[in-house]
Design a protein around this motif. Structure first.
Motif, PDB file in Angstrom:
ATOM      1  N   THR A  57       0.842  -1.207   0.000  1.00  0.00           N
ATOM      2  CA  THR A  57       0.000   0.000   0.000  1.00  0.00           C
ATOM      3  C   THR A  57       0.867   1.243   0.000  1.00  0.00           C
ATOM      4  OG1 THR A  57      -1.754  -1.179   1.179  1.00  0.00           O
ATOM      5  CG2 THR A  57      -1.817   1.225   1.247  1.00  0.00           C
ATOM      6  N   LEU A  58       1.926   1.223   0.789  1.00  0.00           N
ATOM      7  CA  LEU A  58       2.829   2.376   0.847  1.00  0.00           C
ATOM      8  C   LEU A  58       3.507   2.602  -0.502  1.00  0.00           C
ATOM      9  CD1 LEU A  58       3.715   4.360   3.096  1.00  0.00           C
ATOM     10  CD2 LEU A  58       5.752   2.933   3.373  1.00  0.00           C
ATOM     11  N   VAL A  59       3.978   1.528  -1.126  1.00  0.00           N
ATOM     12  CA  VAL A  59       4.623   1.653  -2.437  1.00  0.00           C
ATOM     13  C   VAL A  59       3.643   2.212  -3.463  1.00  0.00           C
ATOM     14  CG1 VAL A  59       5.627   0.353  -4.359  1.00  0.00           C
ATOM     15  CG2 VAL A  59       6.372  -0.118  -2.021  1.00  0.00           C
ATOM     16  N   GLU A  60       2.407   1.729  -3.449  1.00  0.00           N
ATOM     17  CA  GLU A  60       1.397   2.200  -4.409  1.00  0.00           C
ATOM     18  C   GLU A  60       1.087   3.686  -4.204  1.00  0.00           C
ATOM     19  OE1 GLU A  60      -1.655  -0.587  -3.518  1.00  0.00           O
ATOM     20  OE2 GLU A  60      -0.437  -2.272  -4.231  1.00  0.00           O
ATOM     21  N   LEU A  61       0.997   4.129  -2.953  1.00  0.00           N
ATOM     22  CA  LEU A  61       0.739   5.546  -2.680  1.00  0.00           C
ATOM     23  C   LEU A  61       1.918   6.412  -3.118  1.00  0.00           C
ATOM     24  CD1 LEU A  61      -0.965   5.246   0.811  1.00  0.00           C
ATOM     25  CD2 LEU A  61      -2.061   5.997  -1.309  1.00  0.00           C
ATOM     26  N   LEU A  62       3.136   5.921  -2.901  1.00  0.00           N
ATOM     27  CA  LEU A  62       4.306   6.659  -3.375  1.00  0.00           C
ATOM     28  C   LEU A  62       4.294   6.768  -4.897  1.00  0.00           C
ATOM     29  CD1 LEU A  62       7.151   5.205  -1.101  1.00  0.00           C
ATOM     30  CD2 LEU A  62       6.105   7.463  -0.949  1.00  0.00           C
ATOM     31  N   GLY A 141      19.610   4.474 -15.426  1.00  0.00           N
ATOM     32  CA  GLY A 141      20.061   5.826 -15.157  1.00  0.00           C
ATOM     33  C   GLY A 141      19.360   6.489 -13.989  1.00  0.00           C
ATOM     34  N   PRO A 142      19.652   7.774 -13.766  1.00  0.00           N
ATOM     35  CA  PRO A 142      19.050   8.506 -12.655  1.00  0.00           C
ATOM     36  C   PRO A 142      17.533   8.547 -12.758  1.00  0.00           C
ATOM     37  CG  PRO A 142      20.936   9.697 -13.534  1.00  0.00           C
ATOM     38  CD  PRO A 142      20.647   8.580 -14.496  1.00  0.00           C
ATOM     39  N   GLY A 143      16.878   8.497 -11.632  1.00  0.00           N
ATOM     40  CA  GLY A 143      15.427   8.492 -11.555  1.00  0.00           C
ATOM     41  C   GLY A 143      15.031   7.841 -10.252  1.00  0.00           C
ATOM     42  N   ILE A 144      13.753   7.553 -10.086  1.00  0.00           N
ATOM     43  CA  ILE A 144      13.292   6.854  -8.895  1.00  0.00           C
ATOM     44  C   ILE A 144      12.507   5.620  -9.321  1.00  0.00           C
ATOM     45  CG2 ILE A 144      11.247   8.358  -8.686  1.00  0.00           C
ATOM     46  CD1 ILE A 144      11.602   7.898  -5.567  1.00  0.00           C
ATOM     47  N   TYR A 145      12.854   4.490  -8.731  1.00  0.00           N
ATOM     48  CA  TYR A 145      12.295   3.208  -9.136  1.00  0.00           C
ATOM     49  C   TYR A 145      11.693   2.505  -7.920  1.00  0.00           C
ATOM     50  CZ  TYR A 145      15.270   4.359 -13.068  1.00  0.00           C
ATOM     51  OH  TYR A 145      15.863   5.006 -14.116  1.00  0.00           O
ATOM     52  N   LEU A 146      10.441   2.088  -8.057  1.00  0.00           N
ATOM     53  CA  LEU A 146       9.712   1.423  -6.991  1.00  0.00           C
ATOM     54  C   LEU A 146       9.472  -0.028  -7.380  1.00  0.00           C
ATOM     55  CD1 LEU A 146       6.973   4.165  -6.346  1.00  0.00           C
ATOM     56  CD2 LEU A 146       9.317   4.075  -5.469  1.00  0.00           C
ATOM     57  N   LEU A 147       9.789  -0.947  -6.487  1.00  0.00           N
ATOM     58  CA  LEU A 147       9.615  -2.373  -6.758  1.00  0.00           C
ATOM     59  C   LEU A 147       8.875  -3.004  -5.587  1.00  0.00           C
ATOM     60  CD1 LEU A 147      12.703  -1.461  -7.801  1.00  0.00           C
ATOM     61  CD2 LEU A 147      12.656  -3.788  -8.663  1.00  0.00           C
ATOM     62  N   ASP A 148       7.711  -3.584  -5.880  1.00  0.00           N
ATOM     63  CA  ASP A 148       6.900  -4.212  -4.856  1.00  0.00           C
ATOM     64  C   ASP A 148       7.022  -5.725  -4.945  1.00  0.00           C
ATOM     65  OD1 ASP A 148       5.056  -4.580  -2.793  1.00  0.00           O
ATOM     66  OD2 ASP A 148       3.378  -4.650  -4.187  1.00  0.00           O
ATOM     67  N   ALA A 179      10.008  -3.120  -1.642  1.00  0.00           N
ATOM     68  CA  ALA A 179       9.283  -3.858  -0.609  1.00  0.00           C
ATOM     69  C   ALA A 179       9.540  -5.335  -0.834  1.00  0.00           C
ATOM     70  CB  ALA A 179       7.795  -3.553  -0.675  1.00  0.00           C
ATOM     71  N   THR A 180       9.958  -6.064   0.207  1.00  0.00           N
ATOM     72  CA  THR A 180      10.396  -7.431  -0.001  1.00  0.00           C
ATOM     73  C   THR A 180      10.131  -8.320   1.207  1.00  0.00           C
ATOM     74  OG1 THR A 180      12.287  -8.808  -0.667  1.00  0.00           O
ATOM     75  CG2 THR A 180      12.751  -6.970   0.805  1.00  0.00           C
ATOM     76  N   HIS A 181      10.009  -9.624   0.938  1.00  0.00           N
ATOM     77  CA  HIS A 181       9.993 -10.651   1.978  1.00  0.00           C
ATOM     78  C   HIS A 181      11.305 -11.430   1.985  1.00  0.00           C
ATOM     79  CE1 HIS A 181       5.808 -10.248   3.133  1.00  0.00           C
ATOM     80  NE2 HIS A 181       5.435 -10.285   1.877  1.00  0.00           N
TER      81      HIS A 181
END
Length: 230
Positions: A57-62, A141-148, A179-181
């Protein structure tokens, strides 16, 4: 490290707050984000916690705050499957001057939809192969990457390859939030670890995580766990 990037995500105090008795505000990590904001590390941030703790949920909101498609992809992606993410919260993204605007989201539960949406043969690969191919092609390259929960798609060797790719991104000046287990992914060198749970979000060290202790104990004596399942 002092370099351009997303410094903080916080509530927009110029709008009425969402009801605190409705999801996702009932998730402690989300309530903490709203109340205090979330500082993002200039390199890697790793979120760990039990199922239902609020990591995804936090990753999705970000992702929504950053303008990314909440089901996966970049800002311009038009992927739509079965919506499971929360409604966007009125959040403000504080960026350093000159921060890159490129970003990408990879969510395990919507990866097959992303494979089909992108085409290019991703949907003809195995789950793990498709994930690693998209990772190599889109996260550059530079940027922001989210991985759930990227570990859900990957073998042990695949997770090692993922960690190597994340390290390479950070070396290029990117920010990553994962976000990981997986204790392997959580051991990403140099990452800031945040443990998610009923307390909200708290900094943690890898060797102090319950996740790490549980896997270590299981691998040392699996019969000590398995005998309780019979």
């Amino acid at each position: 490290m002092d370099r351009p990037g997303v410094r903080r995500v916080r509530a927009d105090r110029g709008v009425d707050p969402p009801p605190d008795d409705e999801w996702p505000m009932t998730v402690p990590a989300v309530a903490q984000l709203w109340a205090h904001g979330l500082e993002l590390a200039p390199g890697a941030t790793v979120l760990v916690g039990e199922n239902g703790s609020g990591k995804s949920t936090l990753v999705e909101l970000l992702a929504q705050a950053l303008g990314l498609n909440a089901e996966g992809g970049s800002v311009g992606a038009r992927l739509r499957t079965v919506r499971t993410e929360p409604d966007p919260l009125p959040l403000v993204v504080e960026r350093a001057p000159g921060a890159p605007r490129w970003g990408y989201l990879l969510r395990d539960e919507t990866l097959h939809g992303l494979y089909a949406y992108l085409g290019d043969g991703y949907d003809r690969l195995s789950h793990g192969e498709g994930f690693l191919s998209i990772f190599d092609d889109k996260l550059r390259g530079p940027g922001i990457y989210l991985l759930d929960e990227p570990d859900a798609a990957l073998s042990f060797a695949g997770q090692l390859r993922l960690v190597a790719g994340l390290l390479h991104l950070v070396e290029q000046g990117a920010q990553v939030v994962v976000a990981t287990h997986s204790p392997l992914v959580a051991a990403l060198p140099g990452a800031r670890i945040l443990e998610v749970g009923p307390w909200g979000l708290r900094p943690a060290q890898w060797d102090e995580l319950e996740l790490t202790a549980n896997w270590r104990q299981f691998l040392d004596r699996p019969e000590g766990y398995l005998r309780h399942l019979r």
